[in-house]
Scaffold this motif. Structure first.
Motif, PDB file in Angstrom:
ATOM      1  N   ASP A   1       0.804  -1.225   0.000  1.00  0.00           N
ATOM      2  CA  ASP A   1       0.000   0.000   0.000  1.00  0.00           C
ATOM      3  C   ASP A   1       0.832   1.268   0.000  1.00  0.00           C
ATOM      4  O   ASP A   1       0.281   2.374   0.094  1.00  0.00           O
ATOM      5  N   ASP A   2       2.158   1.137  -0.111  1.00  0.00           N
ATOM      6  CA  ASP A   2       3.012   2.321  -0.241  1.00  0.00           C
ATOM      7  C   ASP A   2       3.955   2.190  -1.432  1.00  0.00           C
ATOM      8  O   ASP A   2       4.959   2.888  -1.522  1.00  0.00           O
ATOM      9  N   ASP A   3       3.623   1.303  -2.372  1.00  0.00           N
ATOM     10  CA  ASP A   3       4.443   1.093  -3.555  1.00  0.00           C
ATOM     11  C   ASP A   3       3.654   1.440  -4.814  1.00  0.00           C
ATOM     12  O   ASP A   3       2.438   1.615  -4.775  1.00  0.00           O
ATOM     13  N   GLY A   4       4.360   1.529  -5.947  1.00  0.00           N
ATOM     14  CA  GLY A   4       3.706   1.836  -7.211  1.00  0.00           C
ATOM     15  C   GLY A   4       4.329   1.047  -8.344  1.00  0.00           C
ATOM     16  O   GLY A   4       5.390   0.423  -8.199  1.00  0.00           O
ATOM     17  N   MET A   5       3.659   1.089  -9.501  1.00  0.00           N
ATOM     18  CA  MET A   5       4.136   0.370 -10.679  1.00  0.00           C
ATOM     19  C   MET A   5       3.936   1.243 -11.906  1.00  0.00           C
ATOM     20  O   MET A   5       3.109   2.154 -11.921  1.00  0.00           O
ATOM     21  N   ALA A   6       4.683   0.952 -12.951  1.00  0.00           N
ATOM     22  CA  ALA A   6       4.569   1.703 -14.190  1.00  0.00           C
ATOM     23  C   ALA A   6       3.196   1.503 -14.815  1.00  0.00           C
ATOM     24  O   ALA A   6       2.538   0.477 -14.608  1.00  0.00           O
ATOM     25  N   ARG A   7       2.780   2.476 -15.614  1.00  0.00           N
ATOM     26  CA  ARG A   7       1.450   2.432 -16.224  1.00  0.00           C
ATOM     27  C   ARG A   7       1.288   1.260 -17.187  1.00  0.00           C
ATOM     28  O   ARG A   7       0.161   0.812 -17.431  1.00  0.00           O
ATOM     29  N   ASP A   8       2.367   0.752 -17.739  1.00  0.00           N
ATOM     30  CA  ASP A   8       2.267  -0.362 -18.672  1.00  0.00           C
ATOM     31  C   ASP A   8       2.644  -1.699 -18.037  1.00  0.00           C
ATOM     32  O   ASP A   8       2.908  -2.672 -18.741  1.00  0.00           O
ATOM     33  N   PHE A   9       2.636  -1.758 -16.706  1.00  0.00           N
ATOM     34  CA  PHE A   9       3.018  -3.019 -16.063  1.00  0.00           C
ATOM     35  C   PHE A   9       2.095  -4.161 -16.479  1.00  0.00           C
ATOM     36  O   PHE A   9       2.552  -5.234 -16.888  1.00  0.00           O
ATOM     37  N   VAL A  10       0.779  -3.983 -16.374  1.00  0.00           N
ATOM     38  CA  VAL A  10      -0.145  -5.064 -16.719  1.00  0.00           C
ATOM     39  C   VAL A  10       0.025  -5.447 -18.184  1.00  0.00           C
ATOM     40  O   VAL A  10       0.068  -6.635 -18.530  1.00  0.00           O
ATOM     41  N   ALA A  11       0.140  -4.462 -19.065  1.00  0.00           N
ATOM     42  CA  ALA A  11       0.302  -4.740 -20.494  1.00  0.00           C
ATOM     43  C   ALA A  11       1.594  -5.513 -20.769  1.00  0.00           C
ATOM     44  O   ALA A  11       1.600  -6.494 -21.536  1.00  0.00           O
ATOM     45  N   ARG A  12       2.694  -5.092 -20.157  1.00  0.00           N
ATOM     46  CA  ARG A  12       3.975  -5.772 -20.395  1.00  0.00           C
ATOM     47  C   ARG A  12       3.985  -7.162 -19.756  1.00  0.00           C
ATOM     48  O   ARG A  12       4.532  -8.122 -20.333  1.00  0.00           O
ATOM     49  N   TYR A  13       3.387  -7.291 -18.596  1.00  0.00           N
ATOM     50  CA  TYR A  13       3.284  -8.588 -17.926  1.00  0.00           C
ATOM     51  C   TYR A  13       2.520  -9.570 -18.811  1.00  0.00           C
ATOM     52  O   TYR A  13       2.955 -10.700 -19.051  1.00  0.00           O
ATOM     53  N   ARG A  14       1.398  -9.116 -19.345  1.00  0.00           N
ATOM     54  CA  ARG A  14       0.612  -9.981 -20.227  1.00  0.00           C
ATOM     55  C   ARG A  14       1.404 -10.329 -21.499  1.00  0.00           C
ATOM     56  O   ARG A  14       1.346 -11.453 -22.000  1.00  0.00           O
ATOM     57  N   GLU A  15       2.146  -9.361 -22.011  1.00  0.00           N
ATOM     58  CA  GLU A  15       2.939  -9.579 -23.221  1.00  0.00           C
ATOM     59  C   GLU A  15       4.036 -10.612 -22.982  1.00  0.00           C
ATOM     60  O   GLU A  15       4.246 -11.518 -23.806  1.00  0.00           O
ATOM     61  N   VAL A  16       4.739 -10.495 -21.856  1.00  0.00           N
ATOM     62  CA  VAL A  16       5.790 -11.465 -21.527  1.00  0.00           C
ATOM     63  C   VAL A  16       5.184 -12.854 -21.345  1.00  0.00           C
ATOM     64  O   VAL A  16       5.752 -13.862 -21.784  1.00  0.00           O
ATOM     65  N   ALA A  17       4.013 -12.912 -20.701  1.00  0.00           N
ATOM     66  CA  ALA A  17       3.354 -14.203 -20.516  1.00  0.00           C
ATOM     67  C   ALA A  17       3.009 -14.841 -21.862  1.00  0.00           C
ATOM     68  O   ALA A  17       3.195 -16.054 -22.074  1.00  0.00           O
ATOM     69  N   ALA A  18       2.509 -14.046 -22.790  1.00  0.00           N
ATOM     70  CA  ALA A  18       2.168 -14.577 -24.110  1.00  0.00           C
ATOM     71  C   ALA A  18       3.418 -15.064 -24.844  1.00  0.00           C
ATOM     72  O   ALA A  18       3.394 -16.100 -25.531  1.00  0.00           O
ATOM     73  N   ASP A  19       4.515 -14.320 -24.692  1.00  0.00           N
ATOM     74  CA  ASP A  19       5.754 -14.680 -25.377  1.00  0.00           C
ATOM     75  C   ASP A  19       6.393 -15.948 -24.816  1.00  0.00           C
ATOM     76  O   ASP A  19       7.221 -16.567 -25.503  1.00  0.00           O
ATOM     77  N   THR A  20       6.075 -16.305 -23.588  1.00  0.00           N
ATOM     78  CA  THR A  20       6.743 -17.429 -22.923  1.00  0.00           C
ATOM     79  C   THR A  20       5.770 -18.568 -22.608  1.00  0.00           C
ATOM     80  O   THR A  20       6.023 -19.363 -21.710  1.00  0.00           O
ATOM     81  N   GLU A  21       4.685 -18.651 -23.345  1.00  0.00           N
ATOM     82  CA  GLU A  21       3.669 -19.668 -23.068  1.00  0.00           C
ATOM     83  C   GLU A  21       4.249 -21.074 -23.073  1.00  0.00           C
ATOM     84  O   GLU A  21       3.862 -21.928 -22.255  1.00  0.00           O
ATOM     85  N   ALA A  22       5.165 -21.347 -23.980  1.00  0.00           N
ATOM     86  CA  ALA A  22       5.745 -22.690 -24.039  1.00  0.00           C
ATOM     87  C   ALA A  22       6.410 -23.071 -22.721  1.00  0.00           C
ATOM     88  O   ALA A  22       6.418 -24.254 -22.339  1.00  0.00           O
ATOM     89  N   LEU A  23       6.953 -22.077 -22.001  1.00  0.00           N
ATOM     90  CA  LEU A  23       7.603 -22.354 -20.716  1.00  0.00           C
ATOM     91  C   LEU A  23       6.582 -22.645 -19.632  1.00  0.00           C
ATOM     92  O   LEU A  23       6.661 -23.661 -18.938  1.00  0.00           O
ATOM     93  N   TRP A  24       5.596 -21.729 -19.450  1.00  0.00           N
ATOM     94  CA  TRP A  24       4.676 -21.951 -18.327  1.00  0.00           C
ATOM     95  C   TRP A  24       3.671 -23.065 -18.585  1.00  0.00           C
ATOM     96  O   TRP A  24       3.040 -23.557 -17.638  1.00  0.00           O
ATOM     97  N   ARG A  25       3.540 -23.511 -19.807  1.00  0.00           N
ATOM     98  CA  ARG A  25       2.719 -24.693 -20.053  1.00  0.00           C
ATOM     99  C   ARG A  25       3.376 -25.961 -19.485  1.00  0.00           C
ATOM    100  O   ARG A  25       2.708 -26.969 -19.264  1.00  0.00           O
ATOM    101  N   LYS A  26       4.678 -25.911 -19.231  1.00  0.00           N
ATOM    102  CA  LYS A  26       5.419 -27.072 -18.744  1.00  0.00           C
ATOM    103  C   LYS A  26       5.618 -27.050 -17.230  1.00  0.00           C
ATOM    104  O   LYS A  26       6.156 -28.013 -16.674  1.00  0.00           O
ATOM    105  N   HIS A  27       5.228 -25.955 -16.558  1.00  0.00           N
ATOM    106  CA  HIS A  27       5.491 -25.820 -15.130  1.00  0.00           C
ATOM    107  C   HIS A  27       4.241 -25.316 -14.412  1.00  0.00           C
ATOM    108  O   HIS A  27       3.446 -24.577 -14.991  1.00  0.00           O
ATOM    109  N   PRO A  28       4.065 -25.671 -13.138  1.00  0.00           N
ATOM    110  CA  PRO A  28       2.916 -25.172 -12.389  1.00  0.00           C
ATOM    111  C   PRO A  28       2.900 -23.651 -12.246  1.00  0.00           C
ATOM    112  O   PRO A  28       1.840 -23.031 -12.190  1.00  0.00           O
ATOM    113  N   ALA A  29       4.086 -23.042 -12.177  1.00  0.00           N
ATOM    114  CA  ALA A  29       4.167 -21.589 -12.017  1.00  0.00           C
ATOM    115  C   ALA A  29       5.505 -21.093 -12.535  1.00  0.00           C
ATOM    116  O   ALA A  29       6.518 -21.808 -12.477  1.00  0.00           O
TER     117      ALA A  29
END
Length: 271
Positions: free
Chosen positions: A124-152
């Protein structure tokens, strides 16, 4: 991919703080002390909430977890602050173990166990960049082959600033740190439940594959009189500098932080 953020807002439970207390009554008195709560609300209003509200990708939920005994006057103030931020959900839980309550909050808002869930946390005293959610989703899409093989799989944006808020505005120090709790996510694979609150953030690299994304200013880590990290012996000291006009414009564009508003909030007398 569902994106769920989590913020513990003075949640009364067992564990979760480096400042220790013998009883829940002692912790309740500490958490809800007027001076501490005023600081929490000012930090949240000036830094955390603008960075959430300003996300370029609005398709996420941000869970603000409080205790069931959270005082009514504070709850009314919190509800007033978040009223115009549709991503925010306030959820109250009884005094459970800290990680149990936070994991339960995420589970309660996960809409499909058979779909991937992109989880992140923000104090509650920290912040994140305005594109954090967008970049997080983008990285997840780019690395799907990895997280499909692991629980997390963890995603760590490890660059940004440490800051403090004073009457003259926000003061900052450049910061790069691996597996800080800010701008750090855990992609939970379909069919799995153990996510970001099941493991200590500093130790994620010991239990799951991790992806590190340096060089992007993604995190704002707060340091203040009530910051829990300051309770650690030998905590690092930082050299802070106020923002000049160009830096103020950058912080507004990058983090949705308005330094004039920061000055206004931190110059106002307590209500």
């Amino acid at each position: 991919m569902q994106v769920l953020g989590l913020c513990r807002f003075s949640y009364l439970g067992h564990g979760g703080f480096k400042v220790m207390h013998e009883t829940l009554d002692e912790r309740r008195a500490y958490l809800y002390a007027p001076a501490r709560m005023e600081d929490r609300f000012r930090q949240f209003e000036a830094i955390t909430l603008p960075s959430v509200a300003g996300q370029t990708d609005p398709d996420f939920k941000f869970l603000v977890v409080i205790g069931e005994c959270f005082p009514d006057s504070y709850r009314a103030r919190l509800e007033g602050l978040v009223r115009d931020v549709p991503q925010v959900r306030i959820s109250a839980y009884p005094p459970l173990r800290h990680r149990t309550a936070m994991a339960q909050a995420l589970d309660d808002h996960r809409h499909d166990i058979d779909a991937p869930c992109l989880q992140f946390r923000l104090d509650d005293d920290d912040g994140m960049a305005r594109d954090f959610v967008a970049r997080y989703r983008e990285v997840a899409a780019d690395t799907e082959a990895l997280w499909r093989k692991h629980p997390a799989v963890a995603v760590d944006f490890n660059t940004g600033y440490v800051f403090r808020c004073v009457q003259r505005g926000i003061e900052v120090s450049p910061f790069q740190f691996a597996y800080s709790a800010i701008a750090l996510g855990v992609i939970v694979a379909p069919g799995h439940r153990e996510g970001i609150m099941h493991f200590g953030h500093h130790k994620l690299w010991t239990v799951m594959p991790t992806i590190t994304v340096p060089g992007e200013d993604m995190m704002l880590r707060g340091h203040n009189d009530f910051n829990d990290s300051r309770a650690k012996p030998g905590a690092k000291q930082f050299r802070y500098q106020p923002l000049d006009a160009d830096e103020e414009a950058y912080f507004k564009a990058r983090f949705n932080i308005d330094n004039a508003r920061v000055r206004e909030i931190f110059s106002a007398p307590p209500p």
